[in-house]
Enzyme design. Structure first.
Site, short mmCIF file in Angstrom:
data_model
loop_
_atom_site.label_atom_id
_atom_site.label_comp_id
_atom_site.label_asym_id
_atom_site.label_seq_id
_atom_site.Cartn_x
_atom_site.Cartn_y
_atom_site.Cartn_z
N ARG A 73 0.66 -1.19 -0.25
CA ARG A 73 -0.62 -0.40 0.31
C ARG A 73 0.92 1.15 -0.03
O ARG A 73 2.00 1.08 0.74
CB ARG A 73 -0.67 0.20 0.87
CG ARG A 73 -1.92 1.11 0.74
CD ARG A 73 -2.74 1.22 2.39
NE ARG A 73 -2.30 2.04 3.96
CZ ARG A 73 -1.63 1.46 4.65
NH1 ARG A 73 -2.40 0.59 4.99
NH2 ARG A 73 -1.40 2.25 5.30
N GLU A 86 5.31 7.01 2.22
CA GLU A 86 5.69 6.06 2.92
C GLU A 86 4.94 4.98 2.08
O GLU A 86 3.87 4.80 1.36
CB GLU A 86 5.91 5.47 3.71
CG GLU A 86 4.50 4.63 4.28
CD GLU A 86 5.25 4.38 5.58
OE1 GLU A 86 6.04 3.55 5.91
OE2 GLU A 86 4.08 3.73 6.26
N ASN A 95 4.03 0.35 2.19
CA ASN A 95 4.35 -0.36 3.11
C ASN A 95 4.62 -2.05 2.54
O ASN A 95 3.22 -2.28 1.31
CB ASN A 95 2.91 -0.36 4.20
CG ASN A 95 2.80 0.72 4.26
OD1 ASN A 95 3.25 0.85 5.33
ND2 ASN A 95 2.07 1.68 3.92
N SER A 148 -2.37 -3.46 5.75
CA SER A 148 -3.90 -3.48 6.25
C SER A 148 -5.01 -2.62 5.69
O SER A 148 -4.32 -1.34 5.55
CB SER A 148 -3.86 -3.70 7.71
OG SER A 148 -2.98 -2.24 8.55
N LYS A 156 12.40 2.69 5.14
CA LYS A 156 12.64 4.33 5.52
C LYS A 156 13.90 4.77 4.14
O LYS A 156 13.94 5.01 3.51
CB LYS A 156 12.99 4.84 6.05
CG LYS A 156 11.32 5.08 7.27
CD LYS A 156 9.53 5.21 7.36
CE LYS A 156 8.50 5.12 7.30
NZ LYS A 156 8.47 3.75 7.39
N LYS A 171 13.13 10.62 10.89
CA LYS A 171 12.62 9.38 10.88
C LYS A 171 13.11 7.95 11.01
O LYS A 171 14.14 8.07 10.15
CB LYS A 171 11.59 8.42 9.33
CG LYS A 171 10.16 9.28 8.70
CD LYS A 171 9.76 8.65 7.86
CE LYS A 171 8.13 9.65 7.74
NZ LYS A 171 7.36 9.82 6.31
N GLU A 203 7.66 1.06 11.93
CA GLU A 203 6.72 0.57 11.06
C GLU A 203 6.24 0.89 12.25
O GLU A 203 6.32 0.34 13.20
CB GLU A 203 6.17 -0.63 9.96
CG GLU A 203 7.84 -0.74 8.92
CD GLU A 203 7.64 -0.28 7.92
OE1 GLU A 203 6.21 1.40 7.44
OE2 GLU A 203 8.50 0.96 7.15
N GLY A 204 4.55 1.03 11.72
CA GLY A 204 3.22 0.56 12.38
C GLY A 204 2.84 2.37 13.78
O GLY A 204 2.52 2.06 14.01
N ARG A 253 -7.42 7.43 5.17
CA ARG A 253 -7.82 7.69 6.49
C ARG A 253 -6.79 9.30 6.86
O ARG A 253 -6.39 10.13 6.61
CB ARG A 253 -6.25 7.01 7.03
CG ARG A 253 -6.02 5.71 7.40
CD ARG A 253 -5.11 4.65 7.87
NE ARG A 253 -3.73 5.35 6.45
CZ ARG A 253 -2.94 5.27 6.83
NH1 ARG A 253 -2.24 4.43 8.22
NH2 ARG A 253 -1.80 5.63 6.31
P1 ADP Z 1 5.28 4.60 9.57
O1 ADP Z 1 5.82 3.39 8.38
O2 ADP Z 1 5.50 4.32 11.19
O3 ADP Z 1 3.66 3.62 9.00
P2 ADP Z 1 5.20 6.51 8.43
O4 ADP Z 1 6.32 7.44 7.70
O5 ADP Z 1 3.68 6.03 7.20
O6 ADP Z 1 5.58 6.33 8.89
O7 ADP Z 1 4.71 7.73 9.21
C1 ADP Z 1 3.90 7.51 10.19
C2 ADP Z 1 2.53 8.65 9.99
O8 ADP Z 1 3.07 10.08 10.41
C3 ADP Z 1 2.00 9.16 8.62
O9 ADP Z 1 0.91 8.06 8.73
C4 ADP Z 1 2.08 10.69 8.79
O10 ADP Z 1 0.24 10.74 8.97
C5 ADP Z 1 2.73 11.29 9.34
N1 ADP Z 1 4.22 11.44 8.29
C6 ADP Z 1 5.14 10.95 8.03
N2 ADP Z 1 6.17 11.18 7.48
C7 ADP Z 1 5.20 12.59 7.28
C8 ADP Z 1 5.55 13.49 6.41
N3 ADP Z 1 6.61 13.40 5.58
N4 ADP Z 1 4.90 14.96 5.68
C9 ADP Z 1 3.70 15.26 7.67
N5 ADP Z 1 3.71 13.68 7.48
C10 ADP Z 1 3.42 13.34 7.93
MG MG Z 2 2.54 4.98 7.46
#
Ligand code: ADP
Ligand code: MG
Length: 474
Positions: free
Chosen positions: A125, A144, A146, A151, A305, A364, A368-369, A450
């Site tokens: 996803r 990102e 996944n 899910s 990442k 970052k 994940e999660g 979401r």
């Molecule tokens: P994870 O693998 O933990 O899901 P993500 O990279 O998806 O990591 O980041 C988790 C959440 O943080 C995302 O769902 C989003 O809401 C927020 N986020 C992540 N990266 C960004 C970004 N570059 N700008 C704004 N919000 C972000």
């Molecule tokens: Mg995410």
């Protein structure tokens, strides 16, 4: 109605009545989660949190996200087959990040022994936010991708009925009809089915690696139900069960409780806390087998990442997808700014910029999660602390995406109905199957929207921050 539902959000009494109807419909449709108190039992369940109204999403961005999904499938698959690229990209990270190092070790062991698996299945996803351009127009930017345990494909199939219901109650039948139908779980099951067929053993099973405490079981069951309807049997087992009762025969075929396994579908194994020493051994056993892992260890690494950051470096997409300039251009158009923190001038420069304008960056780690990223003051403190240490290589920096906020109600069990300022994240589900060197399936199979209140920087639905939503195309 440029950004929202306008005056509908002002009538508190009406919102409460709508919310009661919406919640009952959600329960009736099966938009369900197990409770925090009883995460291992379905005796008492509640609704998965969701928005009262669908959120407005520009059709052009929705189309763009769908159009680039097959490219992302191909890219992930290309990365997973490029041992030199994975090794070089992750070399600094694995020196400082134990979890990635553990995954990488398994990868190396499997490579050394020779990969027994010949069919590969990707269920991923790709997530996006809508960046506000200087002129106010929204632009699609990837957050990102996944590649493991992506899910909410199951529950996302059931939320359109809920939002149509809300709009129909308001006699907005034309608007209700604009809510897109969506059935990711069916598409994900088609991918698993294709892989299962190619494995070619009529009695072999699908093994779903499950967590003991699983609140999101109904999401997973949606896929299991689709498979059973095709007469493909699924067993749910934990890593612990695999280490006790899993085995390989001389041809490295995988057996669980004496039954042959065609496909291993991971809904566990993406976070450090999910692995004991015993569980790592179980993961290695699964990876060594010729069963079709979804994902195999290389594809899990392709979703880190650090890999995402290296993909944004000039020339890397061209190297991975040679002779495909249009694909490369479509992919690159969705990339936000991504910066390496490896020791050296480039990393120093990124840190200086982030410290000078903290609100424009996200730090970052390789996790994940949800709930692992650092923003604002926390990010500044972490960067000050990490700046002169090699540990910084286990992180990346990313440009922070700032979408235009809008009003909506986030419905959660036990919470009052009120309008809050929100932002959304769009996910597109992708499925591909490769046999040897040939891609035999590559498609997109649906979406997930979401939405969360703007005060939360991080986190998804499972983390308790975002709620399920539907795009209302405009
Ligand atoms: P994870 O693998 O933990 O899901 P993500 O990279 O998806 O990591 O980041 C988790 C959440 O943080 C995302 O769902 C989003 O809401 C927020 N986020 C992540 N990266 C960004 C970004 N570059 N700008 C704004 N919000 C972000
Ligand atoms: Mg995410």
């Amino acid at each position: 109605m440029a950004t929202g539902w306008g005056s509908l959000l002002q009538d508190e009494q009406q919102l409460e009545e709508l919310a009661r109807q919406a919640v009952d419909r959600a329960l009736a449709e099966g938009v369900l989660l197990r409770t925090l108190q009883e995460p291992s039992s379905s005796d008492v369940v509640s609704y998965a949190p969701f928005t009262l109204f669908p959120s407005l999403v520009p059709s052009a961005l929705l189309e763009q996200a769908y159009a680039v999904q097959m490219d992302f499938n191909m890219l992930v698959d290309a990365v997973s087959q490029n041992a030199a690229f994975l090794e070089q990209t992750l070399s600094s990270t694995i020196k400082r990040d134990n979890f990635t190092a553990h995954l990488f070790n398994i990868y190396k062991q499997v490579l050394k022994e020779g990969i027994a698996q010949t069919v590969f299945l990707g269920l991923n996803r790709s997530d996006y936010m809508f960046q506000r351009n200087a002129d106010g127009s929204p632009v699609l930017k990837q957050i990102e991708i996944n590649t493991i345990s992506a899910s909410f494909g199951g529950l996302a199939s059931r939320t359109p009925a809920v939002h149509r219901h809300v709009l129909n109650v308001l006699s907005k039948t034309k608007e209700a009809a604009k809510i897109l139908s969506n059935n990711p779980s069916k598409g994900l099951a088609q991918g698993i089915t294709k892989a299962w067929e190619l494995y070619g053993s009529a009695n072999a099973l699908v093994l779903l690696i499950a967590q003991e405490k699983e609140r999101n079981i109904f999401d997973q069951r949606a896929i299991e139900n689709e498979l059973l309807a095709r007469n493909i049997h699924v067993i749910r087992r934990r890593f612990e069960d695999v280490s006790e009762k899993g085995s390989l025969d001389q041809d490295r075929r995988l057996f669980m409780d004496g039954q042959e396994v065609a496909v291993v579908y991971f809904r566990d194994g993406y976070m450090p806390s999910q692995y004991s020493v015993q569980n790592w051994e179980a993961r290695l056993l699964l990876e060594r087998s010729c069963a079709i892992k979804c994902p195999d260890i290389a594809t899990q690494l392709a979703g880190t990442k650090k890999v995402q950051q290296e993909l944004s470096r000039m020339g890397v997409l061209e190297m991975l997808l040679p002779g495909q300039p249009e694909t490369v251009a479509r992919l690159r158009a969705t990339f936000a700014g991504l910066y390496s923190l490896d020791m050296g001038e480039e990393g120093d420069q990124a840190i200086t910029e982030a410290l000078a304008a903290p609100s424009q960056f996200v730090l970052k780690p390789q996790r994940e999660g949800g709930g692992n990223n650092l923003y604002g003051e926390e990010m500044v403190q972490a960067l000050e602390h990490l700046k002169d240490s090699e540990e910084r290589a286990s992180y990346i920096l990313m440009e922070k995406i700032e979408p235009e906020p809008f009003g909506n109600c986030l419905l959660r069990p036990g919470s009052p109905v009120r309008v809050v300022q929100c932002i959304s994240e769009l996910g597109i589900f992708g499925v591909y199957v490769r046999q040897g060197k040939t891609l035999v399936m590559n498609k997109h199979v649906g979406h997930l929207l979401r939405t969360k209140a703007i005060e939360h920087a991080d986190g998804g639905v499972a983390a308790g921050v975002a709620v399920l939503d539907n795009p209302y195309p405009v």
